[in-house]
Design a protein around this motif. Structure first.
Motif, mmCIF file in Angstrom:
data_model
loop_
_atom_site.group_PDB
_atom_site.id
_atom_site.type_symbol
_atom_site.label_atom_id
_atom_site.label_comp_id
_atom_site.label_asym_id
_atom_site.label_seq_id
_atom_site.Cartn_x
_atom_site.Cartn_y
_atom_site.Cartn_z
ATOM 1 N N ALA A 177 0.844 -1.207 0.000
ATOM 2 C CA ALA A 177 0.000 0.000 0.000
ATOM 3 C C ALA A 177 0.873 1.248 0.000
ATOM 4 O O ALA A 177 1.833 1.349 0.758
ATOM 5 N N GLY A 178 0.510 2.190 -0.868
ATOM 6 C CA GLY A 178 1.272 3.438 -0.961
ATOM 7 C C GLY A 178 2.329 3.413 -2.027
ATOM 8 O O GLY A 178 2.905 4.448 -2.359
ATOM 9 N N GLY A 179 2.654 2.240 -2.567
ATOM 10 C CA GLY A 179 3.638 2.135 -3.629
ATOM 11 C C GLY A 179 5.064 2.168 -3.126
ATOM 12 O O GLY A 179 5.346 2.196 -1.924
ATOM 13 N N ALA A 180 5.992 2.172 -4.070
ATOM 14 C CA ALA A 180 7.417 2.070 -3.734
ATOM 15 C C ALA A 180 8.009 3.368 -3.202
ATOM 16 O O ALA A 180 8.922 3.355 -2.378
ATOM 17 N N SER A 181 7.495 4.501 -3.668
ATOM 18 C CA SER A 181 8.138 5.785 -3.317
ATOM 19 C C SER A 181 7.674 6.382 -1.997
ATOM 20 O O SER A 181 8.420 7.148 -1.372
ATOM 21 N N ALA A 182 6.449 6.072 -1.564
ATOM 22 C CA ALA A 182 5.945 6.707 -0.335
ATOM 23 C C ALA A 182 5.063 5.770 0.484
ATOM 24 O O ALA A 182 4.273 6.236 1.297
ATOM 25 N N GLY A 183 5.235 4.484 0.300
ATOM 26 C CA GLY A 183 4.363 3.545 0.978
ATOM 27 C C GLY A 183 4.990 2.863 2.171
ATOM 28 O O GLY A 183 5.965 3.339 2.765
ATOM 29 N N ILE A 184 4.432 1.700 2.502
ATOM 30 C CA ILE A 184 4.846 0.938 3.680
ATOM 31 C C ILE A 184 6.298 0.486 3.582
ATOM 32 O O ILE A 184 7.056 0.565 4.550
ATOM 33 N N GLY A 185 6.693 0.014 2.405
ATOM 34 C CA GLY A 185 8.064 -0.440 2.226
ATOM 35 C C GLY A 185 9.061 0.695 2.427
ATOM 36 O O GLY A 185 10.114 0.509 3.043
ATOM 37 N N LYS A 186 8.713 1.872 1.915
ATOM 38 C CA LYS A 186 9.601 3.033 2.055
ATOM 39 C C LYS A 186 9.737 3.430 3.514
ATOM 40 O O LYS A 186 10.824 3.792 3.979
ATOM 41 N N TYR A 187 8.627 3.331 4.244
ATOM 42 C CA TYR A 187 8.664 3.684 5.657
ATOM 43 C C TYR A 187 9.643 2.803 6.416
ATOM 44 O O TYR A 187 10.482 3.292 7.186
ATOM 45 N N PHE A 188 9.577 1.495 6.198
ATOM 46 C CA PHE A 188 10.493 0.594 6.897
ATOM 47 C C PHE A 188 11.935 0.786 6.423
ATOM 48 O O PHE A 188 12.881 0.571 7.203
ATOM 49 N N THR A 189 12.117 1.220 5.192
ATOM 50 C CA THR A 189 13.463 1.532 4.698
ATOM 51 C C THR A 189 14.042 2.718 5.463
ATOM 52 O O THR A 189 15.228 2.739 5.812
ATOM 53 N N TYR A 190 13.195 3.716 5.731
ATOM 54 C CA TYR A 190 13.636 4.874 6.523
ATOM 55 C C TYR A 190 14.071 4.437 7.921
ATOM 56 O O TYR A 190 15.070 4.931 8.461
#
Length: 461
Positions: A261-274
């Motif tokens: 959800a939210g896609g690659a640039s601003a989604g869940i995956g990006k959050y955990f990357t941060y």
């Protein structure tokens, strides 16, 4: 007549707020002469105090007063002096001959009692108060007034750098300070940076804060830095562990971040990357990411059926990790930000504190006081003293205060003069303040233009 002005009048307290070139100095001189000629006794001049900020301005005001009185005493003033002469004769309800005689008497008094001609810079007036309270303040009666801080500051910098080669703790602090300078892309010239930075010691507000740290030594600063590092590193480790666990879970299951959800640039995956990379400016989840976790729907609309099944199977684990990160941030993130801010300035403060101690030693050794210290010393000395007592110590009782360029007056300077002005007003004497908020030039000396803007209300800082 003063043009382009804004005048506030409250009984005997007049404030002229006017722009450059509108005749502020003329107005101040006129009011001084009006007061001087109001009384029949010429020695009443010594009860008028005019305050400005520079020696040049004080000299110009004195010259204008004397030349105007000289023109009046001739009986045939010209130009602006003639207009002022006519005006004062009418306002004082006296004949021109009487006004001429008063002007001559006032001029004679000034020439024979020049020390009582009280047109002064605010620094000289403060100096006078300091001398009056020297015994109470336990200051040497013969202390020297130092107006040039550069030599003392340079000596302090030289002493600090010389000690750095001998004092291991100081060396550590200076190296950390230099590292901070380099990170901020400032000059590698440590001597110049210390000189520039050292001027903060003579700022009223900062000097008081540094004074509160005087009991803290360099070891104390290093100890504080160690505690800051311990907490910050611990917090970072906890955050990155959560981020790594989430990223590891996604990688193990071959989940592409674009399918979350939210896609690659601003989604869940990006959050955990941060979280994993500890981007401390991105640790707090966006509202969209929060809503996705709250709903428990973590898949993107474009995800295939098989991909949705894989993500749904790990949803509870990802939600748990998210809640864990939220709880950690709620408990510790504000503290982390505070500690980061403290750490960013810690070694600068440590160096400034050490310079302050060296400057104090130099002052004591050479028996000197700086003009920049006067306001604080006076404030401490007269804070709880009634105005009559201050007058007694000065040996004079000023009835009228005329203050020029008020926009350059610091809050502390005004509070030091305020009891005297208040006492004067309470007895029905005239006081005047003149200034232009647009011309404030003494910010570096803590000049506070806002208090001029707020007049006649007292500015609270």
């Amino acid at each position: 007549m003063l043009t382009n002005q804004y005048v506030l009048e409250n009984k005997n307290f007049t404030v002229y707020k006017s722009s450059a070139g509108s005749g502020k100095t003329y107005t101040l001189v006129r009011e001084y002469i009006a007061l001087a000629l109001k009384y029949k006794r010429p020695d009443d001049l010594k009860h008028i105090l005019a305050i400005t900020f520079t020696n040049k301005a004080a000299a110009e005001m004195k010259e204008r007063i004397v030349s105007t009185l000289h023109a009046f005493s001739s009986g045939e003033p010209k130009g602006a002096a003639a207009l002022m002469f006519e005006d004062l004769a009418i306002s004082n309800k006296v004949s021109k001959q009487e006004l001429q005689q008063r002007a001559q008497a006032a001029l004679d008094f000034i020439l024979h009692h020049y020390s009582d001609f009280a047109v002064s810079t605010i620094d000289k007036f403060n100096h006078k108060i300091i001398r009056s309270f020297a015994f109470d303040l336990r200051l040497p009666v013969n202390f020297e007034l130092e107006t040039d801080i550069e030599d003392v500051l340079q000596n302090a910098v030289d002493e600090l750098l010389e000690q750095s080669g001998k004092n291991e703790t100081l060396t550590k602090v200076l190296l950390a300070y230099i590292e901070d300078l380099l990170q901020d892309e400032k000059s590698w010239n440590i001597g110049k940076e210390l000189m520039d930075f050292g001027h903060q010691l003579f700022n009223e507000d900062i000097a008081q804060k540094i004074d509160a740290l005087k009991s803290l030594d360099l070891e104390g600063f290093l100890s504080i830095n160690k505690k800051l590092n311990t907490f910050m590193h611990g917090f970072k480790a906890q955050v990155t562990v959560i981020g790594n666990q989430a990223i590891g879970l996604l990688e193990t299951n071959n989940v592409d971040h674009s399918n979350l959800a939210g896609g690659a640039s601003a989604g869940i995956g990006k959050y955990f990357t941060y979280l994993s990379s500890f981007r401390d400016d991105k640790l707090q989840a966006s509202n969209t990411v929060k809503k996705n976790f709250e709903s428990g729907k973590l898949t993107a609309g474009k995800a295939s059926g098989q991909e949705k099944v894989v993500i749904e199977n790990m949803t509870s684990e990802l939600v748990d990790l998210f809640h864990k990160s939220e709880k950690l941030l709620e408990e510790q993130f504000e503290k982390y930000k505070l500690y980061k801010l403290i750490k960013a300035n810690l070694f600068s403060v440590a160096v400034l504190n050490e310079m302050a101690k060296i400057v104090l030693e130099l002052k004591q050794k050479n028996n000197i006081l700086f003009i920049s210290e006067f306001n604080k010393i006076i404030s401490d000395a007269i804070a709880n003293e009634p105005a009559p007592y201050i007058y007694e110590r000065l040996g004079e009782r000023y009835r009228h205060f005329l203050i020029d360029e008020f926009q350059d007056t610091s809050v502390m300077q005004w509070r030091n003069i305020l009891p005297l002005v208040h006492n004067s007003l309470s007895q029905g004497f005239f006081n005047m303040i003149v200034g232009d908020a647009k011309q404030s030039i003494y910010r570096w000396r803590n000049g506070e233009v806002e208090q001029f803007v707020k007049l006649p209300d007292v500015f609270s800082k």
